[in-house]
Structures are given as C-alpha cells and as structure tokens.
Design an enzyme around this catalytic site. Structure first.
Site, PDB file in Angstrom:
ATOM      1  N   HIS A 101     126.843 168.774 -21.531  1.00 14.79           N
ATOM      2  CA  HIS A 101     126.980 167.432 -20.963  1.00 14.79           C
ATOM      3  C   HIS A 101     125.995 167.250 -19.816  1.00 14.79           C
ATOM      4  O   HIS A 101     125.531 168.218 -19.241  1.00 14.79           O
ATOM      5  CB  HIS A 101     128.367 167.251 -20.313  1.00 14.79           C
ATOM      6  CG  HIS A 101     129.539 167.458 -21.203  1.00 14.79           C
ATOM      7  ND1 HIS A 101     130.267 166.413 -21.715  1.00 14.79           N
ATOM      8  CD2 HIS A 101     130.146 168.590 -21.646  1.00 14.79           C
ATOM      9  CE1 HIS A 101     131.275 166.890 -22.445  1.00 14.79           C
ATOM     10  NE2 HIS A 101     131.224 168.208 -22.415  1.00 14.79           N
ATOM     11  N   TYR A 102     125.769 165.994 -19.436  1.00 17.09           N
ATOM     12  CA  TYR A 102     125.298 165.737 -18.066  1.00 17.09           C
ATOM     13  C   TYR A 102     126.431 165.082 -17.315  1.00 17.09           C
ATOM     14  O   TYR A 102     127.336 164.483 -17.916  1.00 17.09           O
ATOM     15  CB  TYR A 102     124.008 164.942 -18.005  1.00 17.09           C
ATOM     16  CG  TYR A 102     123.955 163.513 -18.494  1.00 17.09           C
ATOM     17  CD1 TYR A 102     124.955 162.566 -18.191  1.00 17.09           C
ATOM     18  CD2 TYR A 102     122.854 163.070 -19.214  1.00 17.09           C
ATOM     19  CE1 TYR A 102     124.856 161.258 -18.618  1.00 17.09           C
ATOM     20  CE2 TYR A 102     122.750 161.759 -19.650  1.00 17.09           C
ATOM     21  CZ  TYR A 102     123.760 160.858 -19.349  1.00 17.09           C
ATOM     22  OH  TYR A 102     123.660 159.559 -19.771  1.00 17.09           O
ATOM     23  N   THR A 103     126.375 165.187 -15.960  1.00 13.72           N
ATOM     24  CA  THR A 103     127.484 164.664 -15.164  1.00 13.72           C
ATOM     25  C   THR A 103     127.499 163.136 -15.155  1.00 13.72           C
ATOM     26  O   THR A 103     128.570 162.527 -15.111  1.00 13.72           O
ATOM     27  CB  THR A 103     127.409 165.195 -13.722  1.00 13.72           C
ATOM     28  OG1 THR A 103     126.074 165.012 -13.233  1.00 13.72           O
ATOM     29  CG2 THR A 103     127.775 166.668 -13.670  1.00 13.72           C
TER      30      THR A 103
ATOM     31  N   ASP B  62     125.106 161.766 -23.451  1.00 12.61           N
ATOM     32  CA  ASP B  62     124.729 162.989 -22.735  1.00 12.61           C
ATOM     33  C   ASP B  62     124.742 164.218 -23.649  1.00 12.61           C
ATOM     34  O   ASP B  62     125.478 164.247 -24.628  1.00 12.61           O
ATOM     35  CB  ASP B  62     125.662 163.212 -21.523  1.00 12.61           C
ATOM     36  CG  ASP B  62     127.140 163.403 -21.886  1.00 12.61           C
ATOM     37  OD1 ASP B  62     127.688 162.577 -22.618  1.00 12.61           O
ATOM     38  OD2 ASP B  62     127.727 164.392 -21.429  1.00 12.61           O
TER      39      ASP B  62
ATOM     40  N   GLU C 157     128.905 171.212 -17.828  1.00 17.51           N
ATOM     41  CA  GLU C 157     128.357 170.002 -17.214  1.00 17.51           C
ATOM     42  C   GLU C 157     127.080 170.369 -16.458  1.00 17.51           C
ATOM     43  O   GLU C 157     127.085 171.258 -15.604  1.00 17.51           O
ATOM     44  CB  GLU C 157     129.359 169.393 -16.218  1.00 17.51           C
ATOM     45  CG  GLU C 157     130.566 168.716 -16.849  1.00 17.51           C
ATOM     46  CD  GLU C 157     130.270 167.290 -17.352  1.00 17.51           C
ATOM     47  OE1 GLU C 157     129.138 166.801 -17.161  1.00 17.51           O
ATOM     48  OE2 GLU C 157     131.200 166.694 -17.928  1.00 17.51           O
TER      49      GLU C 157
ATOM     50  N   HIS D  80     127.465 166.315 -25.975  1.00 16.84           N
ATOM     51  CA  HIS D  80     128.600 165.394 -25.983  1.00 16.84           C
ATOM     52  C   HIS D  80     128.319 164.204 -26.908  1.00 16.84           C
ATOM     53  O   HIS D  80     129.187 163.743 -27.640  1.00 16.84           O
ATOM     54  CB  HIS D  80     128.873 164.924 -24.552  1.00 16.84           C
ATOM     55  CG  HIS D  80     130.234 164.350 -24.351  1.00 16.84           C
ATOM     56  ND1 HIS D  80     130.619 163.781 -23.167  1.00 16.84           N
ATOM     57  CD2 HIS D  80     131.305 164.246 -25.191  1.00 16.84           C
ATOM     58  CE1 HIS D  80     131.884 163.355 -23.292  1.00 16.84           C
ATOM     59  NE2 HIS D  80     132.315 163.621 -24.497  1.00 16.84           N
TER      60      HIS D  80
END
Ligand code: ZN
Length: 230
Positions: free
Chosen positions: A28-30, A145, A93, A135
């Site tokens: 993921h990215y945040t 993401d 993340e 994700h």
C-alpha cells in the site's frame, strides 16, 4: 540481511481465525498528508485500520501488528476468488502522500527497506509470487495504491512478485482481455478500472484503462507467467 524493525503497536487487529493460512502479501501507500497523520490513523482505535508494517521515507520500518494477527488493511477486496484478504495476508504501508495529496517518487531508502522487509516476510510464509500484489490489484474499483510509481519491476528482480515477459501474442479483444485479467486473479466487475489497476502495477508508464498493444502483450506475458509457475 534482516530489516531493523521497531515496534509501534496498533490496537487495530484481531485473530486470523482457525486454519488461516498466510498466502498473500499486499503493498500500500499511506495516501495521507504526511507520515505522522498516517501513522496516527493506523493506530487510532476509532479508525479501525492498520497494517503489519509501516515503511517511512527515510527507510525506517515500524511493526504495528504481529504477523500472526489479522491487520485491517485491505477492506472490501477480492483476489483469485477469495474475499477474506485480511485473513490471509500480510499488509505493508509505504509512506507516500498518494494521488490525493501529492503523489511522488518512493525514496531509494524506502525501496531498499521494502525489499529487505518483503524478503523477510517471504522467508516466513509460503506466499506464491503471483499473490504479491498491490491494494489496487485487490480493490480496483476503490483504490490506486501503491500506484504507478512503485517499482514492481525492481522488486521482481529481487525475487518478490512476478514481472511478465512481453508476449508475442497480441490479443486486443475485450472479452479475451477480461478473461486474462480474471486468470491472473483480478475481480473484473468494472473492466476499465480493473485494466487501470493492471496497468498501474505492470505498465506504470501508461495508465489509461484502455487496451493498447503494450498492455495486451504484457498481460498475455503475465498470464503465461502465472499459469506456468506456482
Ligand atoms: Zn491501501
């Protein structure tokens, strides 16, 4: 080499359930203004979201949830016919403001840590390469993401996930392409969004949601890769 990991416990987890097998790794990215806001949210009881790991832009790694527990990172998601993605996955993340707050390159330090961390995770669990995904791959209608700047090609070169050879086969028919996406593992209930998710992961230089020759060749190559390797 193992990643240096500090503990920063989130209350947002529960049991995976009897007989749960960990066979997916989700990146993921945040997607928040900055790392402090993102970390606070991942540890906020009322937010009810979390991940197992958090990789900062300076390369430092925090563990928020024990791998044996179920972290709450995937939400409504589907991959290869399974809906219970949190139950069967490890979630990482990676700090980046994301498309909403100023999407930018992941840092070299961050990618180095992601690679070491993923290798550690893969050494502990039997996770097939084709189940190392983003994700957006498991929730293509809702999520973008970690996005097209995430260097999946480099990860695959380190033995993390799959990177396809471009196939000679050029199949542009929409039904065939949709079938290929399904074979890879995607839920194709929304074709353009699912194709975009494929492109974000495997063709980051051209994310359009439309079939073009390069997309078709790479998707055919990916089908070949996932159907000929475990
Ligand atoms: Zn996410």
């Amino acid at each position: 080499m193992s990643a240096t990991i500090r503990q920063h416990t989130s209350p947002n987890f529960d049991e995976r359930g009897d007989g749960a097998v960990i066979d997916m790794l989700i990146l993921h990215y945040t997607g928040m203004e900055n790392r402090d806001v993102a970390l606070a949210r991942l540890c906020d009881e009322t937010a009810e979201v979390s991940a197992h790991y958090f990789v900062d832009e300076d390369g430092s790694v925090l563990q928020l949830v024990d791998e044996e527990k179920r972290a709450w990172h995937a939400g409504v998601a589907r991959w290869r016919g399974h809906n219970n993605i949190n139950q069967r996955s490890i979630g990482i993340e990676v700090v980046n403001p994301g498309h909403e707050f100023g999407y930018r390159d992941f840092t070299e330090a961050q990618m180095n840590s992601v690679i070491v961390l993923c290798k550690d995770v893969l050494s502990r669990h039997a996770i097939p390469a084709r189940n190392v995904v983003g994700h957006s791959d498991v929730a293509p209608t809702r999520k973008s993401d970690p996005g097209e700047l995430f260097d999946w090609h480099r990860l695959a070169g380190e033995g993390i996930g799959v990177w396809p050879e471009e196939s000679e086969v050029l199949e542009m028919d929409r039904d065939v392409v949709a079938g290929h996406l399904e074979t890879v593992g995607y839920d194709v209930s929304d074709f353009p969004k699912t194709l975009r998710a494929f492109q974000r992961h495997y063709r980051g230089e051209r994310v359009t949601g439309r079939i073009d020759a390069g997309t078709a060749r790479r998707l055919s190559g990916l089908v070949k890769a996932v159907t000929t390797t475990p």
